[in-house]
Write a protein that holds these residues in place. Structure first.
Motif, short mmCIF file in Angstrom:
data_model
loop_
_atom_site.label_atom_id
_atom_site.label_comp_id
_atom_site.label_asym_id
_atom_site.label_seq_id
_atom_site.Cartn_x
_atom_site.Cartn_y
_atom_site.Cartn_z
N PHE A 215 -20.62 55.62 101.10
CA PHE A 215 -19.50 54.71 100.83
C PHE A 215 -19.62 54.07 99.46
O PHE A 215 -20.68 54.11 98.83
N GLU A 216 -18.53 53.50 99.03
CA GLU A 216 -18.43 52.75 97.78
C GLU A 216 -17.68 51.47 98.07
O GLU A 216 -16.78 51.45 98.91
N THR A 217 -18.04 50.42 97.35
CA THR A 217 -17.28 49.17 97.43
C THR A 217 -17.02 48.73 96.00
O THR A 217 -17.96 48.50 95.24
N ALA A 218 -15.75 48.65 95.64
CA ALA A 218 -15.38 48.35 94.25
C ALA A 218 -14.42 47.17 94.21
O ALA A 218 -13.72 46.89 95.19
N LEU B 202 -20.28 58.43 94.33
CA LEU B 202 -19.83 58.95 95.62
C LEU B 202 -20.11 60.46 95.69
O LEU B 202 -20.66 60.96 96.68
N ASN B 203 -19.77 61.15 94.63
CA ASN B 203 -20.00 62.60 94.61
C ASN B 203 -21.48 62.94 94.63
O ASN B 203 -21.90 63.86 95.33
N GLU B 204 -22.27 62.18 93.88
CA GLU B 204 -23.72 62.42 93.88
C GLU B 204 -24.29 62.23 95.29
O GLU B 204 -25.13 63.01 95.74
N LEU C 144 -26.51 64.63 100.35
CA LEU C 144 -26.49 64.81 101.81
C LEU C 144 -25.90 66.17 102.22
O LEU C 144 -25.86 66.47 103.42
N GLY C 145 -25.45 66.95 101.26
CA GLY C 145 -24.86 68.24 101.61
C GLY C 145 -23.48 68.13 102.22
O GLY C 145 -23.05 68.99 102.98
N GLY D 235 -31.82 55.71 96.86
CA GLY D 235 -30.77 55.67 95.84
C GLY D 235 -29.38 55.90 96.39
O GLY D 235 -28.40 55.46 95.78
N VAL D 236 -29.27 56.60 97.52
CA VAL D 236 -27.96 56.99 98.07
C VAL D 236 -27.32 55.81 98.82
O VAL D 236 -27.98 55.15 99.63
#
Lengths: 269, 269
Positions: free
Chosen positions: A33-36, A53-55, A60-61, A140-141
């Motif tokens: 997830f992302e929080t912006a 997000l893409n990384e 995680l595949g 890091g994820v």
């Protein structure tokens, strides 16, 4: 307050439903997830959020979401609003059993929440008892397995305390419950290297870049609780809250915070 | 295949919805679950599952679900069926932010899946590269943070391999991706003590109890990969699959498995 929701591009009938019963995000935390921050009608650091997000998906595949589709959904949901908090969740989709399906159909959730009423530039923090487990595979994820953060925030019962600092199980300083942590020592800006756990925050990276631009030497390296004793200043970074100077930690107190102030200015926070 | 669902006692309109947008189980994995076998119209070891569910809730500070309500829902959902897999999820409910709400209203999900077509009494296993992080705060709890298990099962690509054995980040043997592991050495039955990570399985406990009844000495203690080399037999336990003897692990092979056979018989598996 939840202002708007899109799940795979569609608005659910109501907040009480809309997520699939066999959603792997629910059963296993199998997603990211992302929080912006949305401010003045723009999502701050949107590109950096999408990149992370893409990384995370790649780590995680999980198939990376189509950029144009996701951008379109973010555009749709933010358009009627001037400010708020944007949360993006991408999961591996529905499925039963730990084993990832061969042809996973990821779920995209785009949610807008009301912006926080106030964001403090100065915060008081405490040490949390809850530790972070070490696992380089997930370090890091910004994934959906966040029980450690939940249990750590449950410890913040003192109304005068805004945040908690977390150690890993070996006693290294890692982060705040919902942000990264920096200390300044002899003019050097240092943040934990997150090789074992913690989230590589979008604001963390912006701060490291801004410091370089300002000519402030930076290091990512292991830090320990005693490094706070030697710090001339310390602060917490978070994509929504920006750079928050720590003014109190138990018996420790800090006043002037010129490095944090310079970073806030450089980043337009 | 999903046969039936009750969320807080109500059947959702369809499988594609029914779970709340701000469900903490989705956002943070803030909950616990049970997976039990329904056979001949009865949920096997139901009392033990409910007991562990409550223990997990207590460990996480989630209000324990009302026993009569939950039992009623299990009764309703299992009544029309003879066999299947019952999954129970209890989360801290809906809410925004890591901090647990002061008055959490837990979500109960009771789901029936079709029973597995076959359950093997003998399995081939491999070592997984994915490690388990150590965190005593969460050790033993069947919580919803299961990314490590997902990533470990993603490694099981060889059609001849049924399960994977997992080590923690320090190299101790902990469990299988979806079960506990036991080894027999000189007549002694040994299973990892799970002081740092892993789930205290319902079948694990039944096996330890049954062994005592059979006069087999048991130990819960640290195990390492080399302990497999010295084992006269080894097996994996899981509430649905029972006791599955390991017959192959890389170059290691096992034939007769008298202890596993005696335990299966004693437990009526």
């Amino acid at each position: 307050m939840t202002l708007a929701v899109l799940i795979d591009g569609a608005a659910p009938r109501d907040l009480a439903s809309g997520v699939a019963v066999n959603e792997r995000g629910l059963h296993y935390g199998d997603g990211v997830f992302e929080t912006a921050l949305l401010a003045n009608g723009r999502v701050r650091f949107l590109e950096q959020h999408l990149e992370r997000l893409n990384e995370g998906c790649e780590r995680l595949g999980i198939p990376v979401p189509d950029r144009a589709t996701l951008l379109g959904e973010i555009e749709r949901i933010t358009k009627p609003l001037r400010s708020g908090v944007l949360k993006i969740i991408v999961t591996r989709g529905v499925g039963r059993g730990y084993r990832p399906p061969a042809n996973a159909q990821p779920t995209r959730m785009v949610v807008m929440y009301a912006a926080p009423a106030t964001i403090k530039a100065q915060i008081a923090v405490q040490w949390c008892e809850t530790r972070l487990g070490r696992n380089p595979r997930l370090a890091g994820v910004k994934h959906l397995n966040r029980l450690e953060q939940v249990l750590a925030q449950a410890e913040l019962r003192d109304a005068g305390v805004d945040e908690g600092l977390m150690l890993d199980t070996e006693g290294e300083l890692v982060c705040a419950t919902s942000g990264n942590v920096f200390v300044v020592r002899e003019g050097l800006l240092i943040t934990p290297d997150l090789r074992f756990c913690g989230v590589r925050g979008v604001m963390r990276r912006q701060v490291l870049c801004a410091a370089v631009q300002l000519g402030i030497a930076t290091r990512e390296e292991p830090l320990w609780p005693h490094d706070l004793n030697a710090a001339s200043e310390a602060f917490v970074t978070n994509a929504v809250r920006g750079v928050q100077s720590i003014i109190a930690l138990d018996a420790l107190h800090w006043g002037e915070a010129p490095v944090a102030a310079a970073l806030r200015k450089a980043l337009g926070l």
